[in-house]
Design an enzyme around this catalytic site. Structure first.
Site, PDB file in Angstrom:
ATOM      1  CE  LYS A   1      -4.658  13.797  -1.958  1.00  0.00           C
ATOM      2  NZ  LYS A   1      -5.262  12.683  -1.257  1.00  0.00           N
TER       3      LYS A   1
ATOM      4  CD  GLU B   1     -16.279   4.951   6.311  1.00  0.00           C
ATOM      5  OE1 GLU B   1     -16.793   4.480   5.271  1.00  0.00           O
ATOM      6  OE2 GLU B   1     -15.471   5.892   6.284  1.00  0.00           O
TER       7      GLU B   1
ATOM      8  NE  ARG C   1     -21.347   6.128   2.944  1.00  0.00           N
ATOM      9  CZ  ARG C   1     -20.373   6.537   2.166  1.00  0.00           C
ATOM     10  NH1 ARG C   1     -19.213   5.936   2.188  1.00  0.00           N
ATOM     11  NH2 ARG C   1     -20.571   7.545   1.351  1.00  0.00           N
TER      12      ARG C   1
HETATM   13  C1  LIG Z   1     -17.265   7.835   4.063  1.00  0.00           C
HETATM   14  C2  LIG Z   1     -16.002   8.647   4.207  1.00  0.00           C
HETATM   15  N1  LIG Z   1     -14.972   8.172   4.935  1.00  0.00           N
HETATM   16  C3  LIG Z   1     -13.850   8.905   5.064  1.00  0.00           C
HETATM   17  C4  LIG Z   1     -13.724  10.124   4.459  1.00  0.00           C
HETATM   18  C5  LIG Z   1     -12.496  10.982   4.687  1.00  0.00           C
HETATM   19  N2  LIG Z   1     -11.813  11.254   3.396  1.00  0.00           N
HETATM   20  C6  LIG Z   1     -11.940  12.442   2.780  1.00  0.00           C
HETATM   21  S1  LIG Z   1     -11.101  12.512   1.357  1.00  0.00           S
HETATM   22  C7  LIG Z   1     -10.499  10.962   1.572  1.00  0.00           C
HETATM   23  C8  LIG Z   1      -9.549  10.368   0.574  1.00  0.00           C
HETATM   24  C9  LIG Z   1     -10.033  10.548  -0.809  1.00  0.00           C
HETATM   25  O1  LIG Z   1      -9.118   9.992  -1.686  1.00  0.00           O
HETATM   26  P1  LIG Z   1      -9.411  10.044  -3.227  1.00  0.00           P
HETATM   27  O2  LIG Z   1     -10.866   9.780  -3.469  1.00  0.00           O
HETATM   28  O3  LIG Z   1      -8.468   9.148  -3.926  1.00  0.00           O
HETATM   29  O4  LIG Z   1      -9.186  11.563  -3.612  1.00  0.00           O
HETATM   30  P2  LIG Z   1      -7.850  12.438  -3.529  1.00  0.00           P
HETATM   31  O5  LIG Z   1      -7.956  13.233  -2.272  1.00  0.00           O
HETATM   32  O6  LIG Z   1      -6.685  11.512  -3.513  1.00  0.00           O
HETATM   33  O7  LIG Z   1      -7.906  13.276  -4.730  1.00  0.00           O
HETATM   34  C10 LIG Z   1     -10.973  10.397   2.756  1.00  0.00           C
HETATM   35  C11 LIG Z   1     -10.623   9.057   3.269  1.00  0.00           C
HETATM   36  C12 LIG Z   1     -14.833  10.589   3.728  1.00  0.00           C
HETATM   37  N3  LIG Z   1     -14.827  11.793   3.145  1.00  0.00           N
HETATM   38  N4  LIG Z   1     -15.938   9.846   3.603  1.00  0.00           N
END
Ligand SMILES: Cc1ncc(C[n+]2csc(CCOP(=O)(O)OP(=O)(O)O)c2C)c(N)n1
Length: 639
Positions: free
Chosen positions: A284, A371, A399
């Site tokens: 990242k 969630e 959710r």
């Molecule tokens: C249902 C839900 N809960 C929380 C989020 C907030 N959120 C956005 S991106 C993310 C982390 C994503 O991590 P990953 O899938 O590993 O992708 P990366 O950003 O590390 O590439 C979160 C928790 C969301 N988008 N959807």
């Protein structure tokens, strides 16, 4: 735009595929510079996008969108994909702003965006549906699901994994593993991926794979080698990954910053006649040292200096954010009451719950992007006498609707829900606006639903909710409070009691949350122009509504104005009209809230409110027109 000579040649992915190798090799740097240039202006998901530059290039070299489909999980990491699919123009500079591109992928925005998203964990199921549609139609296009490691903390991802191998033979999953969610990824899957990365057997097989795929086009022999090794050694040498136990061939780990290697693996995956997962390792924030150093901070960033990464320091005089007031207050309450716990679904900092983590780590729980599980877990805790507080953004609480009804409210369990980002999340847009919660919560028996007018009232509501002994939902907006003085210790508010801020006549304004401030301005303007003082009510409780006060006002005023930060359908305005009808009261009600449409992203709350007639001037004009119409009919004229 001259800074990007190679990128500017790419109008669509075909142009990318025509580039000579030396230009492909130089492209990642140009893309990173372009992302930093654009996001430094208005902010955005900097780290996730810098991490997938090579991965996205490799995907577009190996596959042909829109014939082939990419399903990106969350899709916050879709900027590179946008740049390679005809969106490298002024709209990209204005990404997440009015008239700029969306910060997420959207079917409306481009035919290359096969599936829109914003919430996590959807891509495997959506991609599987597309594969099944393809199989039914006997087409031969490819569908690729690209999921981050944190997507595997989501229940739906696991539901899809359970269903893939029995539903299709051709399914390509790219696991983009950077070890981070927004915060550090949590849970058993995260540990498991780490084991896969560090397992010496996989490492050796990975090296063999690279060699085979380099030497043999299609690399079929490699698969045979892996299968044979596993048979011969009864999986001792090559332990089956969890994916293989689910009928999905596992390949990896693969260097997610090596375009050439990834393309070979993707070409191989295209030929595979069984579902396949490619475990790709990325970093990242790659290419931007500050972002590499602090992945959490740079997951999503505001504007910053493109050279140094420095962001504008926050004005020390600005009022505290609602999320911080919530976090501090909860931590202080939890010190006094040992039965209080705090639960977040992967948003410790965003919700402010990290304050509890710092103070009482034993009673802080980050369950990952889960969630539904968070709410059920809270229900279990409450059933054992604890007082759990679930801090979940309004939009993500969607959710968990079934556990809210079936587990928490039906059993009347004392779980307190703190819904940050209620109302607009302007730069993120429709996937993130929290404008539905009043409608979907208000109809659930036993639920207490409230919204504070300022940050001090938030403290009181938190205390009231936790002390209430029943399911309590407190919604509040993104960003800063009003700067009011915070009491040292919160006090309880009488449940179901609205606050009358001013007692007037003729017009009674019922406002909720941040709209109480707008209501004050409306009341001032109306009384300056007409010969009446408005009554002004801070509603506080949407459920139970202060029906006694409503009856009093309905029988002593000429009309009621309602202001709320929720869709009008099913929200506060509906609650008021239902109560009036139930009490056989007839009084005109003018309701202001969000209409029955998905509100797009924009530059600011004010800009979007103006567009939808919810700014101060539009509300005033509307109310004045209403008054003027009444003036014209003598029997209803306003005194
Ligand atoms: C249902 C839900 N809960 C929380 C989020 C907030 N959120 C956005 S991106 C993310 C982390 C994503 O991590 P990953 O899938 O590993 O992708 P990366 O950003 O590390 O590439 C979160 C928790 C969301 N988008 N959807």
């Amino acid at each position: 735009m001259d800074d990007f000579p190679i990128l500017n040649k790419i109008q669509n992915p075909q142009d990318l595929r025509k580039l000579p190798p030396d230009e492909i090799a130089s492209l990642p740097q140009e893309i990173r510079d372009r992302i930093i240039q654009a996001t430094s202006q208005n902010g955005g998901h900097v780290g996730p996008n810098l991490g997938v530059v090579e991965l996205t290039i490799a995907l577009h070299l190996a596959f042909e969108t829109p014939k082939d489909s990419f399903c990106w999980d969350v899709s916050h990491q879709g900027y590179v994909h946008k740049l390679l699919t005809g969106r490298n123009d002024g709209r990209f500079d204005g990404i997440r702003q009015e008239n700029g591109l969306s910060g997420f992928l959207s079917r409306e925005e481009s035919p290359h965006d096969a599936f829109g998203a914003g919430h996590a964990g959807t891509c495997l199921s959506a991609a599987l549906g597309m594969c099944m549609a393809r199989d039914l139609k006997k087409d031969n296009n490819h569908v690729v699901a690209i999921a981050g490691d944190a997507a595997f903390t989501c229940g739906i991802t696991l539901e899809a994994l359970n269903n893939i191998a029995c539903s299709t033979k051709k399914f390509i999953l790219v696991l983009n593993d950077n070890e981070w969610s927004i915060a550090k990824n949590v849970g058993a899957f995260s540990r498991y991926f780490n084991e896969l990365i560090t397992n010496p057997v996989y490492d050796r097989l990975h090296k063999d794979a690279q060699t085979f795929l380099t030497k043999i086009p299609g690399g079929r022999s490699f698969m045979k080698l892996v299968s044979k090794a596993k048979r011969d050694t009864k999986e001792l040498l090559a332990p089956s990954s969890i994916f293989e136990k689910l009928g999905i061939r596992y390949l990896g780990p693969i260097d997610g910053h090596d375009v050439e290697t990834m393309v070979r693996f993707f070409e191989f995956a295209k030929d595979s006649d069984e579902p396949i997962v490619l475990h790709v390792l990325t970093r990242k924030g790659k290419g931007f040292p500050v972002a590499l150093k602090e992945p959490e901070k740079w997951h999503g960033s505001g504007p910053f200096d493109a050279k140094t990464g420095e962001s504008k320091p926050e004005n020390p005089d600005s009022p505290p954010k609602y999320q911080d007031v919530f976090g501090q207050c909860l931590a202080a309450l939890a010190v006094k009451d040992k039965s209080i716990t705090g639960i977040t679904a992967a948003m410790p900092a965003g919700t402010g719950l990290d304050a509890l983590e710092k103070k009482i780590p034993d009673r802080f729980y980050d369950v990952g992007i889960a969630e539904e599980h968070a709410v059920l877990m809270a229900a279990g805790m409450a059933a054992q006498g604890l007082k759990p507080v679930c801090a979940i953004y309004s939009t993500f609480l969607q959710r968990a609707y079934d556990p809210i009804i079936h587990d928490v409210c039906l059993q009347n369990l004392p779980v307190t829900f703190c819904l940050d980002r209620a109302g607009l999340s302007p730069n993120d847009g429709p996937t993130h606006h929290g404008v539905f919660d009043l409608s979907f919560l208000r109809c659930v028996p036993n639920a207490l639903v409230m919204q504070p007018k300022d940050e001090d009232e938030l403290q009181d509501m938190l205390f009231t909710g936790i002390s209430s002994g029943q399911p309590a939902f407190i919604r509040y907006p993104r960003g800063n409070g009003l700067g009011v003085t915070l009491k040292k210790s919160p006090e309880t508010i009488e449940i179901g009691k609205a606050e009358v801020i001013t007692q007037g006549e003729t017009c009674s304004i019922w406002a909720l949350g941040p709209f109480v401030e707008n209501a004050k301005k409306l009341a001032e303007k109306l009384s300056a122009k007409y010969n009446f003082e408005c009554s002004l009510v801070n509603v506080r409780f949407v459920k139970p509504l202060d029906v006694d006060l409503l009856i009093k006002h309905a029988t002593s005023h000429d009309f009621i104005v309602v202001l709320e930060d929720n869709v009008m359908m099913g929200g506060l305005g509906s609650a008021i009209m239902e109560s009036l009808q139930a009490n056989d009261l007839q009084i005109p009600v003018k309701s202001f809230g969000w209409p029955d449409t998905f509100i797009p992203h924009g530059s600011s709350i004010n800009e979007i409110r103006t567009k939808y007639g919810l700014d101060d001037q539009s509300i005033l004009t509307f109310v004045e027109n209403f008054i003027n119409k009444r003036q014209k009919s003598p029997e209803r004229a306003i005194a």
